[in-house]
Scaffold this motif. Structure first.
Motif: not given
Lengths: 384, 578
Positions: B430-443, B490-503
């Motif tokens: 998650v940490i690595g992914f966040a770094v990549v995404i922030v960098f990508g958005v900045w780019l 959403g893709v990677f909160v599936t690895q940390l929390g629950t997946v349901g209609p009100s998540m």
């Protein structure tokens, strides 16, 4: 913020509007209980309409802030539930030895059942004064009022407005709901307060005397609503009321004209909290339950939609909106339980997109439509 | 036809051949555990029996446990073959009508066969039972207890060393010391030192105790805390200041180590919680911060991403069926029935799918609702809340109101332990992914033509439109980007929390607060505030031991923070009033 001409409310004069509201409410106050006493209206309907009137109070508090002052507060459900909780504490202590634990002899001190369940043996000190009806009613005003004062002071002092105000009030409500969900907060946790028996010595559940108590609560709700309407009508006519609407339409101009807008907003915020809290306090004995679900930001947004549907910035709009949406809910959750939330969501969407003035503006729109049908169509060039 | 008649003969030859081979191998290799046990059984002298059995200590063969169990349960017998050879056998299985049981040779674990190769069935009463007495049983138990020490699996060896250490039995010392010489795994070596020190703690001699305490202080492993604490209490009572002082300093070392581990653990969890918040809030920083739209359905974009992951997983597996509500169209997604690594790859495939599906839903939302509300931000809040209610109910009707199960791929479900601090791979990811995404958005925002257009439309929509920018399209794409980022979250909160209609509702309040604290319109501010809120939240949870109270305090702190900086940490400076 001012609405286009066709979205303006139907009533030409605000006095006429108030007279219509007053007469309707008076009729409601007299006719419904009379019909009920003679068996022409079921006890269920009286309680249901009593709840609608409490929701109308909540809607008026939202309208006071949003419709008249331009502050979209998502914290009104919090004040509503806080009022409800304060009065609920009185009702819980009235159960006393009538509770189910006391009946089986496990509760010699007459504690509320949920406390016995959590293993308490004596009443927490802050609960004790709530034995008194007067003190509880006082607290219905004091606690929500103080919270509104403190939060409003902080928010308006640092000139938080617009959507930021909405987001902050939403966070406040969310935080409070989290707190009330906790069991060790000794406010009933998840289940909240329920199973009330007595109010001022009158039974709420007895088969013979219960309906009369409910009638009394209905009349009280209607009268409080009438008083609040009278107050709002009076406030709208004062200079204060005009400054408040000016804040809605152009806050910076008002500020530069030498008015301390923060104080005006703070006053309205606290008054709105009072109105919502009274609504909550009247709601609890009629609904028979109060729990943290009532306190969530969602409920606040729903109340905003009642106002939007009825027509914001009017006296009658929030009342119409609250009653019609809740009546629709009562029907739809029975008839189409799966689709109710979708219906509600669609109402949100359609009203915001196509009817910003709410139901009150419908007659005006229809009139305008009729007029334009009589006339020849304007050339398109003139618009561009 | 000819082939068929030869088949049994061929089979016999094969069996004999394999048997011969096995014999040759057995002769070349050192004596197996089984052979040693056979020797012990056939020895008549008790003392020699004990010596032979004790020679098994340090071996990890599981057969030892089985045979000794059979021995103690009186299932071992000596069978005398027609040629006079004595073969120890274990009788197993149910008795048949004649009272015979299947016989298994102790020396090979194979069924006992007669000369013609047929399995023999024997009657227990006709054989000599292999006997055992109390002292022999004690010797056998000792061997079994130490069996795991010689196991080829490091995890098993580690656990065995720990168990022996905590039992504090002095008679196990020589074995542990012998093991220290053989062991190559550094972690087990450390554990061996600790176990030996722990056994020394029970030594009557105070000097030995103090030496052991010095070792334990050096190792500062928190599992030895209780034993040392007990020793200190006893030493205090017996008035032995030297032992008390040594125990005290060992305890201090452990405490210090514990607090350091806890600090870094909290830091890590705070960083990962902040990263989740960051990715969730980053989409909002674009739709709310840059476009000024209050999208209350942002949480549902997260849900879209999570359900996209769920569907991808099912397509990689057995496939799935669902019915779209109201229009009653049944959809059947055929499964690819993949297994192993190919199946595990589903998560990587789900990342772009989650982004795209949420971006498409976002674009549809922008085209149908939000584009009418750019001038009315408060009303966009109400309308999008309506959308959020509709979407939640749709998810509930399509996928059911219960949470669905999303598997963790292998490469995300383990952890690293560095100096006793556990780093879960999913959190590291998650940490690595966040770094990549922030960098990508900045780019994307600063280095691409679209980014330039986005920034100019957000600064002054009218002016951009006059310069020929197709603002409608830029609005649409910007909103799509913001929603897509929520889908990624959403893709990677599936690895940390629950997946349901009100998540989605769990994240919406937090992410709005993050954007407000960071300063509306500032991506960098969102990064700082997300990490700050994540760290504060986790630290308060550690200090108060109460997640809800921590959350409430964070909300209060944010309200007070806005007193100090009403426009957030990094706000765009402007001379305009509103």
């Amino acid at each position: 913020m001012s609405l286009p001409a066709t979205d303006r409310p139907y009533f030409r004069s605000r006095h006429l509007e108030f007279i219509v509201v007053g007469v309707l409410l008076l009729l409601l106050t007299v006719i419904f209980p009379l019909l009920n006493a003679h068996g022409l209206l079921s006890d269920f309907t009286i309680t249901l309409w009593g709840k609608y009137l409490c929701y109308a109070l909540l809607a008026i508090s939202v309208d006071l802030l949003w419709g008249y002052t331009g502050l979209l507060s998502l914290g009104q459900a919090l004040f509503f539930s806080l009022g409800g909780y304060m009065f609920g504490m009185y009702l819980m202590l009235q159960i006393g030895m009538l509770g189910s634990y006391a009946k089986s002899g496990q509760n010699p001190n007459g504690l509320p059942d949920f406390m016995v369940f959590l293993g308490h043996t004596f009443l927490p000190p802050f609960w004790r004064p709530f034995q008194s009806f007067g003190f509880s009613v006082l607290m219905v005003f004091v606690i929500p009022g103080l919270l509104a004062l403190a939060f409003g002071f902080l928010a308006f002092r640092s000139r938080i407005k617009g959507v930021y105000f909405s987001i902050l009030t939403q966070a406040l409500t969310y935080g409070a709901a989290l707190m009330f969900f906790r069991n060790d907060f000794t406010m009933g946790g998840n289940n909240g307060f329920t199973d009330f028996k007595l109010i001022l010595g009158h039974s709420l559940v007895d088969n013979d005397t219960g309906p009369a108590t409910m009638r009394g609560l209905f009349i009280a709700s209607a009268l409080v609503l009438l008083t609040v309407c009278l107050f709002c009508h009076w406030l709208n006519g004062t200079k204060f009321g005009l400054v408040r609407q000016a804040i809605r339409d152009g806050e910076n101009r008002v500020l530069f004209s030498g008015y301390a807008t923060a104080n005006f907003k703070l006053f309205v915020f606290v008054v709105a909290a009072f109105i919502a809290a009274v609504g909550g306090a009247l709601f609890v004995p009629q609904a028979g339950i109060i729990n943290p679900d009532q306190m969530t930001p969602d409920k606040s947004i729903e109340a905003v939609v009642w106002v939007a549907v009825g027509g914001r910035g009017t006296l009658i709009g929030p009342i119409i909106g609250a009653i019609s949406i809740n009546a629709l809910r009562s029907w739809a959750t029975q008839a189409y339980p799966d689709s109710w939330l979708i219906i509600l969501g669609l109402i949100f969407l359609l009203v915001v997109l196509f009817l910003p003035g709410g139901m009150v503006s419908l007659p005006g729109k229809i009139k305008a439509l009729r007029k334009s049908q009589g006339k020849p169509v304007e050339p398109a060039v003139a618009r561009a | 036809m000819v082939w068929k008649s030869f088949r049994p003969l061929l089979l016999c030859t094969l069996v004999v051949g394999v048997g011969l081979l096995a014999d040759v191998r057995a002769m070349a290799a050192p004596e197996t555990a089984r052979a040693t046990i056979v020797r012990a059984i056939l020895t008549s002298d008790d003392a020699q029996k004990h010596t032979i059995i004790n020679s098994l200590i340090g071996q990890g063969d599981e057969a030892i446990r089985e045979i000794f169990t059979a021995w103690r349960q009186d299932n071992l017998y000596i069978y005398t073959a027609p040629n006079g050879a004595k073969i120890p056998v274990e009788l197993t299985g149910d008795k048949d009508a004649d009272g015979t049981q299947a016989a298994v040779r102790v020396d090979s674990g194979e069924p006992l066969k007669d000369a013609s190769g047929q399995p023999l069935r024997l009657v227990a009463k006709q054989l000599t039972a292999v006997e055992h007495d109390a002292s022999l049983r004690r010797v056998m138990k000792n061997v079994v207890d130490l069996l795991d020490l010689g196991s080829p699996l490091p995890a098993k060896r580690l656990r065995a060393v720990q168990t022996i250490g905590f039992a504090q039995k002095a008679d196990k010392l020589p074995v542990l010391e012998a093991r220290t010489g053989i062991e190559t795994d550094t972690e087990i070596k450390k554990e061996l030192r600790e176990a030996i020190a722990l056994i020394h703690l029970a030594d009557p001699d105070d000097g030995v105790k103090i030496k052991a305490l010095v070792v334990l202080q050096e190792l500062h492993n928190s599992s030895s805390y209780d034993l040392i604490n007990a020793l200190r209490a006893k030493a205090e009572k017996d008035n032995k200041p030297a032992v008390t002082a040594a125990a005290h300093s060992a305890l201090l070392a452990i405490d210090h180590h514990r607090s350091v581990v806890k600090f870094f653990g909290t830091l890590f969890r705070g960083l990962s919680a902040g990263s989740v918040l960051l990715v969730v809030a980053l989409g909002l920083a674009i739709t709310f911060g840059l476009m000024g739209v209050i999208n209350m359905a942002h949480g549902e974009m997260i849900t879209v991403g999570a359900y996209a992951t769920y569907i991808t997983q099912n397509v990689f597996g057995a496939g799935m069926n669902f019915t779209l509500p109201f229009i009653k169209i049944a959809i059947h997604l055929p499964g690819l029935h993949l297994t192993g690594w190919a199946y595990q790859l589903y998560f990587l495939v789900a990342i772009p799918i989650g982004f795209l599906s949420a971006a498409l839903v976002g674009i549809a939302l922008e085209r149908s609702v939000i584009r009418f509300l750019y001038r009315r931000p408060l009303e966009s809040l109400l309308a999008t809340f309506g959308v959020s209610l509709i979407l939640q109910q749709m998810f509930k009707l399509t996928f059911g109101s219960n949470n669905v199960n999303v598997d963790s791929p292998v490469y995300l479900s383990s952890n690293w332990t560095v100096f006793d601090v556990t780093f879960d791979w999913n959190r590291v990811f998650v940490i690595g992914f966040a770094v990549v995404i922030v960098f990508g958005v900045w780019l994307a925002l600063t280095k691409t033509p679209l980014g330039l257009l986005i920034r100019c439309v957000m600064q002054n929509r009218m002016m951009a439109s006059c310069m020929g920018v197709r603002t409608e399209r830029v609005n649409m794409l910007t909103f799509g980007l913001g929603s897509g980022l929520a889908g990624l979250a959403g893709v990677f909160v599936t690895q940390l929390g629950t997946v349901g209609p009100s998540m989605g509702q769990e994240y919406i309040v937090d992410s709005f607060m993050t954007v407000v604290v960071g300063g509306v319109g500032s991506i960098f501010g969102t990064v700082v505030s997300a990490l700050g809120i994540g760290l504060t939240d986790q630290s308060l949870q550690q200090i108060l031991l109460n997640p809800v109270l921590g959350k409430i305090l964070v909300l209060l702190a944010i309200i007070l923070f806005l007193q100090w900086r009403p426009t957030g940490l990094f706000s765009a400076r402007s001379r305009s009033l509103d």
